[in-house]
Enzyme design. Sequence first.
Site, PDB file in Angstrom:
ATOM      1  N   ASP A 159      16.810  33.854 -12.163  1.00  0.00           N
ATOM      2  CA  ASP A 159      15.366  34.064 -12.259  1.00  0.00           C
ATOM      3  C   ASP A 159      14.821  33.079 -13.290  1.00  0.00           C
ATOM      4  OD1 ASP A 159      12.820  35.409 -11.961  1.00  0.00           O
ATOM      5  OD2 ASP A 159      13.184  36.336 -13.900  1.00  0.00           O
ATOM      6  N   SER A 160      13.496  33.009 -13.366  1.00  0.00           N
ATOM      7  CA  SER A 160      12.873  32.157 -14.369  1.00  0.00           C
ATOM      8  C   SER A 160      13.071  32.720 -15.779  1.00  0.00           C
ATOM      9  CB  SER A 160      11.384  32.035 -14.070  1.00  0.00           C
ATOM     10  OG  SER A 160      10.806  33.320 -13.983  1.00  0.00           O
ATOM     11  N   TYR A 188       7.603  30.218 -14.005  1.00  0.00           N
ATOM     12  CA  TYR A 188       7.606  29.402 -12.798  1.00  0.00           C
ATOM     13  C   TYR A 188       6.309  29.600 -12.010  1.00  0.00           C
ATOM     14  CZ  TYR A 188      12.704  28.434 -12.960  1.00  0.00           C
ATOM     15  OH  TYR A 188      13.971  28.005 -13.286  1.00  0.00           O
ATOM     16  N   GLY A 189       5.690  30.745 -12.225  1.00  0.00           N
ATOM     17  CA  GLY A 189       4.557  31.164 -11.394  1.00  0.00           C
ATOM     18  C   GLY A 189       3.367  30.230 -11.391  1.00  0.00           C
ATOM     19  N   CYS A 227      13.924  35.567  -8.327  1.00  0.00           N
ATOM     20  CA  CYS A 227      12.546  35.205  -8.649  1.00  0.00           C
ATOM     21  C   CYS A 227      11.720  35.034  -7.364  1.00  0.00           C
ATOM     22  CB  CYS A 227      12.587  33.887  -9.422  1.00  0.00           C
ATOM     23  SG  CYS A 227      10.977  33.239  -9.856  1.00  0.00           S
ATOM     24  N   GLU A 254       6.088  41.305 -20.647  1.00  0.00           N
ATOM     25  CA  GLU A 254       7.006  40.733 -21.642  1.00  0.00           C
ATOM     26  C   GLU A 254       6.628  41.128 -23.069  1.00  0.00           C
ATOM     27  OE1 GLU A 254       8.401  36.813 -21.027  1.00  0.00           O
ATOM     28  OE2 GLU A 254       8.985  37.298 -18.973  1.00  0.00           O
ATOM     29  N   CYS A 282       6.592  40.289  -7.502  1.00  0.00           N
ATOM     30  CA  CYS A 282       6.964  39.555  -8.714  1.00  0.00           C
ATOM     31  C   CYS A 282       7.974  40.426  -9.456  1.00  0.00           C
ATOM     32  CB  CYS A 282       5.718  39.312  -9.565  1.00  0.00           C
ATOM     33  SG  CYS A 282       6.100  38.617 -11.192  1.00  0.00           S
ATOM     34  N   THR A 283       8.971  39.753 -10.016  1.00  0.00           N
ATOM     35  CA  THR A 283      10.063  40.477 -10.679  1.00  0.00           C
ATOM     36  C   THR A 283       9.602  41.484 -11.734  1.00  0.00           C
ATOM     37  OG1 THR A 283      10.116  38.558 -12.139  1.00  0.00           O
ATOM     38  CG2 THR A 283      11.815  38.689 -10.425  1.00  0.00           C
ATOM     39  N   HIS A 284       8.497  41.168 -12.406  1.00  0.00           N
ATOM     40  CA  HIS A 284       8.066  42.016 -13.526  1.00  0.00           C
ATOM     41  C   HIS A 284       7.319  43.272 -13.099  1.00  0.00           C
ATOM     42  CE1 HIS A 284       8.966  38.282 -15.545  1.00  0.00           C
ATOM     43  NE2 HIS A 284       8.639  38.759 -16.732  1.00  0.00           N
TER      44      HIS A 284
HETATM   45  N1  DGL Z   1      10.072  35.651 -11.958  1.00  0.00           N
HETATM   46  C1  DGL Z   1       8.743  35.269 -11.561  1.00  0.00           C
HETATM   47  C2  DGL Z   1       8.456  35.786 -10.157  1.00  0.00           C
HETATM   48  O1  DGL Z   1       9.022  36.752  -9.703  1.00  0.00           O
HETATM   49  C3  DGL Z   1       7.705  35.763 -12.551  1.00  0.00           C
HETATM   50  C4  DGL Z   1       7.710  35.059 -13.869  1.00  0.00           C
HETATM   51  C5  DGL Z   1       7.369  33.583 -13.772  1.00  0.00           C
HETATM   52  O2  DGL Z   1       6.210  33.243 -13.486  1.00  0.00           O
HETATM   53  O3  DGL Z   1       8.269  32.797 -13.952  1.00  0.00           O
HETATM   54  O4  DGL Z   1       7.664  35.213  -9.465  1.00  0.00           O
END
Ligand code: DGL
Length: 273
Positions: A12-13, A44-45, A75, A154, A186-188
């Site tokens: 993941d990022s 990464y978003g 991700c 976060e 999105c992962t979060h």
């Molecule tokens: N892991 C990214 C996603 O699921 C979220 C965090 C990021 O923007 O890197 O898209």
Amino acid sequence: MINKNAPVGVFDSGVGGLTVMREIMRQTPNEKIIYFGDTARVPYGSKSRDTVTKYSRQIVRFLQSKEVKAIVVACNTASAYALEEIEKETDIPIIGVVKPGAKVAAAATVNGRVGVIGTEGTISSGIYSEYIKKINPKASVIGKACPLFVPLVEEGLWQDPVTDDIAGRYLEELIDTGIDTLILGCTHYPLIRSTVGRLMGEEVTLVNPAYETARELKELLQEKNMLSDAGAKLGEERYRFYVSDAAEKFKRFANSIIKYGILSAKIVNIEEY
Ligand code: DGL
């Protein structure tokens, strides 16, 4: 010859992909996992397709140097932008989170109206819509980028008036569209699921792609006769964590997501791969 007791690579990022890893830990407890979080280059978003693809390629090379038997792109943004490219370049199975999430949403919707929330990259790629429409051409898919959710999560503001306020503003547009299903793309976002759920109302089904991704990984390993039958050896760590920066911070956050007791996260110079 594939070693079925080799680890699975998950990347993941940053820390968010641990919501996917914890599902993999639940559903395939025998599997060893190597997790890489690109903490030096997160987020990464908001980055371009080319940049996210370059980063993903480097991480795949790193994971392959650890002899993983399969890779999960945890991700959403990397799955949206880079999966197709890196799949072509890699000879081990790679799965992302977008296709499994889209599949569940397409099955869950009754009225064919599906919402997706995610990063700017994931939403502008239109990929959830593409996959859902492949399954149900009549579906209508409405995307909404929610860029502030990642920093709020976060910062640990999982249940906080600030998050309620921002979520209210983002979700307002979706509430009036009549969607009956919403993908947490999105992962979060699974970490603020209760806030999103409360605002959207009980009649909207929330889809967390992580669960289905872990299920598909298990199925894939079973099919290919690659499911581990050994687990970790005595003294060997079942789960290993690597990051590109800020290992201590990663460790603290990670321990609040997965109840495993992460002792260390090693720093890797990912630009070398
Ligand atoms: N892991 C990214 C996603 O699921 C979220 C965090 C990021 O923007 O890197 O898209």
